[in-house]
Design a protein around this motif. Structure first.
Motif, short mmCIF file in Angstrom:
data_model
loop_
_atom_site.label_atom_id
_atom_site.label_comp_id
_atom_site.label_asym_id
_atom_site.label_seq_id
_atom_site.Cartn_x
_atom_site.Cartn_y
_atom_site.Cartn_z
N MET A 74 0.85 -1.17 0.00
CA MET A 74 0.00 0.00 0.00
C MET A 74 0.90 1.24 0.00
O MET A 74 1.99 1.21 0.58
N THR A 75 0.45 2.34 -0.59
CA THR A 75 1.14 3.61 -0.42
C THR A 75 1.07 4.03 1.05
O THR A 75 0.02 3.93 1.68
N ARG A 80 3.75 11.13 1.84
CA ARG A 80 3.38 12.23 0.96
C ARG A 80 2.27 13.08 1.60
O ARG A 80 1.42 12.56 2.32
N TYR A 81 2.22 14.35 1.25
CA TYR A 81 1.08 15.18 1.62
C TYR A 81 -0.12 14.77 0.74
O TYR A 81 0.05 14.38 -0.42
N PRO A 82 -1.33 14.88 1.27
CA PRO A 82 -2.48 14.38 0.52
C PRO A 82 -2.77 15.13 -0.78
O PRO A 82 -3.20 14.51 -1.76
N GLY A 83 -2.54 16.45 -0.80
CA GLY A 83 -2.79 17.20 -2.03
C GLY A 83 -1.89 16.75 -3.18
O GLY A 83 -2.38 16.37 -4.25
N PRO A 84 -0.56 16.77 -2.99
CA PRO A 84 0.32 16.28 -4.04
C PRO A 84 0.09 14.81 -4.38
O PRO A 84 0.25 14.40 -5.53
N LEU A 85 -0.27 13.99 -3.39
CA LEU A 85 -0.56 12.59 -3.66
C LEU A 85 -1.75 12.46 -4.60
O LEU A 85 -1.75 11.66 -5.54
N ALA A 86 -2.80 13.25 -4.35
CA ALA A 86 -3.98 13.21 -5.22
C ALA A 86 -3.60 13.61 -6.65
O ALA A 86 -4.11 13.02 -7.62
N ILE A 87 -2.72 14.58 -6.78
CA ILE A 87 -2.26 15.00 -8.11
C ILE A 87 -1.50 13.88 -8.80
O ILE A 87 -1.75 13.55 -9.97
N LEU A 134 -7.51 10.21 3.33
CA LEU A 134 -8.60 9.61 2.55
C LEU A 134 -9.70 10.63 2.28
O LEU A 134 -10.23 10.70 1.16
N GLU A 135 -10.04 11.41 3.29
CA GLU A 135 -11.05 12.45 3.12
C GLU A 135 -10.63 13.45 2.05
O GLU A 135 -11.42 13.83 1.17
N ILE A 136 -9.37 13.86 2.10
CA ILE A 136 -8.88 14.89 1.18
C ILE A 136 -8.73 14.36 -0.23
O ILE A 136 -9.19 14.98 -1.20
N VAL A 137 -8.05 13.23 -0.38
CA VAL A 137 -7.79 12.70 -1.73
C VAL A 137 -9.10 12.41 -2.45
O VAL A 137 -9.31 12.82 -3.60
N THR A 138 -10.02 11.70 -1.79
CA THR A 138 -11.30 11.40 -2.44
C THR A 138 -12.13 12.68 -2.62
O THR A 138 -12.86 12.81 -3.61
N GLY A 139 -11.98 13.63 -1.70
CA GLY A 139 -12.70 14.89 -1.85
C GLY A 139 -12.21 15.71 -3.03
O GLY A 139 -13.01 16.29 -3.78
N LEU A 140 -10.91 15.75 -3.22
CA LEU A 140 -10.35 16.46 -4.38
C LEU A 140 -10.80 15.82 -5.68
O LEU A 140 -11.20 16.51 -6.63
N TRP A 141 -10.72 14.50 -5.75
CA TRP A 141 -11.13 13.81 -6.98
C TRP A 141 -12.62 13.98 -7.26
O TRP A 141 -13.04 14.07 -8.42
N GLY A 142 -13.42 14.03 -6.21
CA GLY A 142 -14.87 14.08 -6.40
C GLY A 142 -15.46 15.46 -6.54
O GLY A 142 -16.66 15.60 -6.81
N THR A 143 -14.65 16.51 -6.38
CA THR A 143 -15.15 17.88 -6.53
C THR A 143 -15.46 18.16 -8.00
O THR A 143 -14.59 17.96 -8.86
N PRO A 144 -16.66 18.61 -8.32
CA PRO A 144 -17.00 18.91 -9.72
C PRO A 144 -16.06 19.96 -10.31
O PRO A 144 -15.61 20.87 -9.62
N PHE A 151 -10.76 21.99 3.20
CA PHE A 151 -10.79 21.01 4.29
C PHE A 151 -9.97 21.56 5.45
O PHE A 151 -8.88 22.11 5.25
N GLU A 152 -10.49 21.42 6.65
CA GLU A 152 -9.74 21.81 7.84
C GLU A 152 -9.77 20.66 8.83
O GLU A 152 -10.82 20.30 9.37
N GLY A 153 -8.61 20.06 9.06
CA GLY A 153 -8.50 18.93 9.98
C GLY A 153 -7.44 19.20 11.03
O GLY A 153 -6.88 20.29 11.13
N LYS A 154 -7.15 18.17 11.78
CA LYS A 154 -6.14 18.28 12.83
C LYS A 154 -4.74 18.36 12.24
O LYS A 154 -3.86 19.05 12.77
N HIS A 155 -4.51 17.67 11.12
CA HIS A 155 -3.16 17.57 10.56
C HIS A 155 -3.00 18.27 9.22
O HIS A 155 -1.88 18.62 8.84
N TYR A 156 -4.09 18.45 8.47
CA TYR A 156 -4.01 19.04 7.14
C TYR A 156 -5.12 20.07 6.96
O TYR A 156 -6.25 19.88 7.43
N THR A 157 -4.80 21.16 6.25
CA THR A 157 -5.78 22.17 5.91
C THR A 157 -5.61 22.56 4.45
O THR A 157 -4.50 22.83 4.00
#
Length: 308
Positions: A74-75, A80-87, A134-144, A151-157
């Motif tokens: 698994m990755t 990696r940071y979630p934004g660059p990973l999603a890219i 998971l929230e961020i990567v799937t959220g980025l992909w699913g945004t129209p 997103f504002e979380g404990k570790h990433y914003t």
């Protein structure tokens, strides 16, 4: 039952070696080529010529293959940071024409983090980070298209991200989660995963883990089907002598390997795969440890895959 080839390049494999295995995987009719995401060898293997990056490798293989699916088991969320990973994953999905499956986990091998200067937080924090990723990567992909994602979380914003690029697959690549955890893993799988994978466990443990995920899906009110899969070390020989020779080549005891993995003659392996199928597994990842032995892949294709 789908069979996928799963490799561990950190144990010692160049890109050229991985390319030859991926092309054989495609030519021989297997469903997919997967690789681990590690930066340090384990055990007594040399690890030479050194690690290859999972998503760099898969991007190259995306242009060298045309049919097989490509992915990671698994990755590590720590890498990696979630934004660059999603890219990165979206780009490889585009490069492959929509053939990527995205496996991600907490990361577990502390030595590779130390060796390459990667922070390795506590298990609890790693699970927190995995859930946010998971929230961020799937959220980025699913945004129209044309909309932004925040997103504002404990570790990433993230603030007003254009959520680009989009993967070739609508909504993003299928998400794989796995592991034997009793609480957090089933909950995350029920929420985010398209596929749940249990690696390197026996039949009884597999039944238990699958059951926990099914229960978590029911408790979450999930109606979307879940794919269940397993990963097993594979070692096959036409006869006992050939089997033992291959087991020796990967440094494994033939008897314990028979008990713990998919090992022995083709008939033995087909029989054990059938038992995993009875538990609900629809896909088996065959962990091939000797990547120079392409004859092994041919035997698995002709005498195992074709019998399924």
């Amino acid at each position: 039952m789908r069979l996928r080839i799963f490799t561990e390049p950190q144990q010692g494999a160049s890109y050229e070696t991985l390319l030859s295995v991926a092309k054989a995987t495609e030519d021989l009719g297997f469903d997919a080529f997967f690789r681990s995401d590690h930066y340090l060898k384990m055990g007594d293997m040399s690890g030479e010529p050194g690690p290859t990056d999972a998503w760099v490798t898969l991007g190259a293989l995306a242009r060298e293959t045309s049919r097989i699916r490509l992915g990671t088991l698994m990755t590590a969320a720590t890498f990696r940071y979630p934004g660059p990973l999603a890219i990165s994953v979206a780009q490889v999905d585009q490069m492959s024409g929509g053939r990527v499956d995205f496996g991600i986990g907490t990361g577990w091998f502390d030595a590779e983090h130390t060796a390459y200067g990667i922070p390795f937080p506590s298990l609890n924090e790693r699970f927190e980070r995995l859930e946010e990723q998971l929230e961020i990567v799937t959220g980025l992909w699913g945004t129209p298209k044309g909309e932004t994602y925040s997103f504002e979380g404990k570790h990433y914003t993230l603030a007003d991200s254009p959520a680009l690029p989009k993967p070739a697959q609508a909504g993003g690549p299928p998400v794989l989660l796995g592991g034997f955890g009793a609480k957090r893993t089933p909950r995350l799988a029920a929420r985010f995963a398209d596929e749940f994978n249990l690696p390197f466990h026996k039949l009884d443990d597999t039944e238990l883990a699958f059951g926990r995920v099914r229960t978590a899906c029911e408790e979450a009110g999930r109606t979307k089907p879940m794919t269940y899969s397993v990963a097993q070390v594979v070692c096959c020989g036409r006869d006992e002598g050939e089997y033992r020779k291959r087991a020796e080549a990967i440094g494994r005891d033939p008897e314990s390997l028979r008990e713990e993995g998919l090992a022995g003659t083709p008939a033995e392996i087909v029989d054990k795969i059938g038992k995993f199928g009875e538990l609900g597994a629809e896909c088996v990842y065959l962990q091939v440890l000797d990547l120079d032995d392409l004859n092994h892949l041919e035997l698995l294709a002709f005498e195992v895959l074709n019998r399924l």
